[in-house]
Design an enzyme around this catalytic site. Structure first.
Site, short mmCIF file in Angstrom:
data_model
loop_
_atom_site.label_atom_id
_atom_site.label_comp_id
_atom_site.label_asym_id
_atom_site.label_seq_id
_atom_site.Cartn_x
_atom_site.Cartn_y
_atom_site.Cartn_z
N SER A 1 0.82 -1.20 0.00
CA SER A 1 0.00 0.00 0.00
C SER A 1 0.86 1.26 0.00
O SER A 1 1.96 1.28 0.55
CB SER A 1 -0.90 0.00 1.24
OG SER A 1 -1.54 1.25 1.41
N TYR B 1 -2.13 0.27 10.21
CA TYR B 1 -2.32 -0.42 8.92
C TYR B 1 -1.08 -0.26 8.05
O TYR B 1 -0.54 -1.24 7.52
CB TYR B 1 -3.55 0.14 8.20
CG TYR B 1 -3.62 -0.27 6.75
CD1 TYR B 1 -3.89 -1.58 6.39
CD2 TYR B 1 -3.37 0.66 5.73
CE1 TYR B 1 -3.93 -1.96 5.05
CE2 TYR B 1 -3.41 0.29 4.40
CZ TYR B 1 -3.68 -1.02 4.06
OH TYR B 1 -3.71 -1.39 2.74
N LYS C 1 1.80 -3.17 6.68
CA LYS C 1 2.18 -3.40 5.28
C LYS C 1 3.69 -3.26 5.10
O LYS C 1 4.32 -4.04 4.37
CB LYS C 1 1.44 -2.43 4.36
CG LYS C 1 -0.05 -2.73 4.22
CD LYS C 1 -0.28 -4.06 3.52
CE LYS C 1 -1.74 -4.32 3.25
NZ LYS C 1 -1.97 -5.60 2.56
#
Length: 322
Positions: free
Chosen positions: A119, A143, A147
């Site tokens: 991402s 988040y 990643k």
């Protein structure tokens, strides 16, 4: 050749599954169906499995052996930035634990090719016009951290175990390749505006005082079918003898503002969304746009679909969950 797609019943994963099916690959989908839809995988085998569970490495390795899996495309993860701030431990457990289990299963089963769904959240907020893969990474949410940690884990396995892996850092994904594979969740801008229209409510714009031409945030919107095609290009790349890079941006290199997206939705729908300006949300950068130069030169992939196609296909496929 059998390809395993984790999270393949979800919005992006299902597009990759369908492209693989169309080119004649055997596809095995592993998904816990927490957000995926069973019907999205068509005739492919679907195995319900929680990647983060303690017994997953052995079960997944056995499934890989049984099916003759030669490569994995990994989407299976939680992906809401705001939710990750509220529930960080859940995100660390699911995204990092699940990826660790996947890597362990691949090593046990002798599967050595991996395309990882990463991402742009790995970059954080950087004051640059275009984000390139060699910039420093400073994620601002759990988040994004998960990643980035996943990328580190993949890179460690490349060195330690001979894994051939590549991470694709997505920017904003939109549209639908087929009407039955539209984005059903209401987490991203286009679905949120479409839901507001359905409910007779005004669209919302969070901040109009950013350092952009119209004052609203700019993002790099890539059509989901272009993105899915990038995964097939990445699988082809893993078949090469030499792999000069293990991380690629996937985007268009063009910034589109919130107001521009809403205007395009209004054009397609033939309505006035009466968009209302709300206070800024914390942590939203003025502009997040990638340089796609590396993926274009190395993988031969280039986004070809327009913003109009993204919005038109999103509207055509719109089927809200609520």
């Amino acid at each position: 050749m059998a390809i395993m797609v984790t999270g393949g019943a979800g919005y992006i994963g299902a597009h990759v599954v369908r492209l693989l099916q169309e080119r004649g690959d055997e596809v095995i989908v592993v998904d816990d169906l927490s957000s995926g839809v069973r019907e999205n995988v068509g005739e492919s085998r679907l195995v319900e499995m929680n990647l983060a569970a303690a017994d997953t490495p052995a079960a997944l390795a056995e499934l890989m052996r049984e099916t003759g899996t030669t490569a994995v495309v990994h989407f299976g993860a939680l992906k809401q930035v705001g939710e990750s701030v509220e529930q960080p431990l859940r995100y660390y457990d699911t995204n990092i634990g699940g990826f660790s289990n996947l890597l362990a299963a691949m090593q046990t089963a002798g599967v050595d090719q991996l395309v990882f769904s990463s991402s742009a959240a790995t970059y954080g907020i950087l004051d640059v016009e275009y984000l390139t893969e060699d910039l420093i990474t400073r994620p601002t949410s759990p988040y994004g951290e998960t990643k980035l940690i996943n990328e580190w884990m993949m890179q460690a396995q490349i060195k330690a175990a001979g894994l051939k892996g590549v991470a694709l850092r997505y920017f904003n994904v939109a549209g639908a390749g087929w009407d039955d594979l539209g984005d059903r969740a209401t987490l991203n801008l286009i679905p949120l505006v479409l839901r507001a229209i359905d409910h007779g409510k005004d669209a919302q714009i969070f901040g109009d005082d950013y350092n952009t031409p119209d004052g609203t945030c700019q993002r790099d919107y890539v059509h989901v079918l272009d993105l899915a095609e990038a995964h097939l290009a990445a699988l082809e790349y893993l078949g090469r003898d030499e792999l000069p890079y293990d991380v690629f941006n996937v985007g268009t290199g063009t910034g589109t503002s919130v107001k521009q997206i809403i205007s395009e939705i209004e054009r397609v729908k033939g309505v006035d969304t009466n968009a209302q300006i709300q206070p800024r949300r914390g942590g939203d950068p003025d502009r997040l746009v990638c340089s796609p130069e590396r993926i274009e030169k190395t993988l031969g992939w280039k986004a070809t679909r327009t913003l109009a196609e993204s919005v038109e296909s999103a509207v055509s496929a719109w089927t809200p969950r609520d």
